[in-house]
Motif scaffolding. Sequence first.
Motif, PDB file in Angstrom:
ATOM      1  N   VAL A   1      -1.186  12.393  -3.086  1.00  0.00           N
ATOM      2  CA  VAL A   1      -0.502  11.156  -2.714  1.00  0.00           C
ATOM      3  C   VAL A   1      -0.089  11.169  -1.244  1.00  0.00           C
ATOM      4  CG1 VAL A   1       1.501   9.680  -3.201  1.00  0.00           C
ATOM      5  CG2 VAL A   1       0.354  10.887  -5.064  1.00  0.00           C
TER       6      VAL A   1
ATOM      7  N   ILE B   1      -0.614   4.058  -4.427  1.00  0.00           N
ATOM      8  CA  ILE B   1      -0.795   5.292  -5.188  1.00  0.00           C
ATOM      9  C   ILE B   1       0.574   5.902  -5.478  1.00  0.00           C
ATOM     10  CG2 ILE B   1      -1.778   7.606  -5.160  1.00  0.00           C
ATOM     11  CD1 ILE B   1      -3.973   6.563  -3.355  1.00  0.00           C
TER      12      ILE B   1
ATOM     13  N   GLU C   1       0.813  -1.223   0.000  1.00  0.00           N
ATOM     14  CA  GLU C   1       0.000   0.000   0.000  1.00  0.00           C
ATOM     15  C   GLU C   1       0.846   1.272   0.000  1.00  0.00           C
ATOM     16  OE1 GLU C   1       0.558  -1.052   4.419  1.00  0.00           O
ATOM     17  OE2 GLU C   1       0.525  -2.038   2.456  1.00  0.00           O
TER      18      GLU C   1
ATOM     19  N   ARG D   1       2.756   4.599  -0.760  1.00  0.00           N
ATOM     20  CA  ARG D   1       2.435   5.689  -1.683  1.00  0.00           C
ATOM     21  C   ARG D   1       3.704   6.491  -1.952  1.00  0.00           C
ATOM     22  NH1 ARG D   1      -3.353   6.768  -0.204  1.00  0.00           N
ATOM     23  NH2 ARG D   1      -3.125   8.943  -0.810  1.00  0.00           N
TER      24      ARG D   1
ATOM     25  N   ASN E   1       2.583   8.973  -8.032  1.00  0.00           N
ATOM     26  CA  ASN E   1       2.425  10.060  -8.987  1.00  0.00           C
ATOM     27  C   ASN E   1       3.794  10.636  -9.314  1.00  0.00           C
ATOM     28  OD1 ASN E   1       1.118  11.777 -10.705  1.00  0.00           O
ATOM     29  ND2 ASN E   1      -0.005  12.901  -9.138  1.00  0.00           N
TER      30      ASN E   1
END
Length: 283
Positions: A162, A139, A112, A114, A141
């Motif tokens: 994020v 996640i 999980e 990020r 970016n």
Amino acid sequence: MTDHQDVALDWMSGEDDEPHVPVDLRPDVPHPARMYDYYLGGKDNFPADREAAEQVVSLGPLVRISARANRSFLRRSVQYLAEQGITQFLDIGTGIPTAGNTHEVAQQVLPEARVAYVDNDPIVLVHGRALLTGSSTGIVNVVQGDLRDPKSVLSDPAVRAVIDFDRPVALLLYAVLHFIDEVDDPSGIVRTLLDALPSGSYLALSHGTADFLTPEEADRGPAVYRGATAQLTMRSKEQVARFFDGLELAEPGLVTAPLWRPDEDPQDTDRQVAIWAGVGRKP
């Protein structure tokens, strides 16, 4: 990458529904991220990057050895941070993607996890976004931003999509602060970033040094970068240690990159890998 003649490349500046923005890649000017890619054996670079990088490499094999050692430190330190339960990573000056990127290492420990990657080089953004399309569990970016403007990085909506700054964050500054001149106040930049992070956050940092070089060697590398988009400022161990002021350094403290929690006995000497590396926790 082929030797592009055209200097404009469209990339998405944020969410998928935003308009394309043409960006000048400046292929005729060496860029540290693309030179670093060349040191690692990558192909995402232009002739000007390769020419400048070869000038540095011609000084000796230390550059490529140091680049590999820095990449190995990234892997070990991100794994360590994930094992401490850190699920959020703010990686500034990320460079061109290669094997063992931050999100890949972190998500092996915590699926999980990020990651917000931030870089100011358009070619990094293009390749980063292509790599991440449909490939990540957590996640992730890739955001355009400049370390010299930390407040803009911290307030960027794509970063905040994020990173939750109310929970611990790992701030990653791998081999990037030595491209920040003293006039830009690198210590102030790091303080601004750390002040925005809550207790329990970490700073992982690596930085080039001339501590193990002769005066002539210490000047020849930075001289090549004077024609690049960012100049090289080597710093001593004492200067690098100041970036960790107020933090609790994880064992073994501030050491050369191969000595930071090595998987096996390091083969490279301090002189071969002139990079200080450390990880510190914010109380």
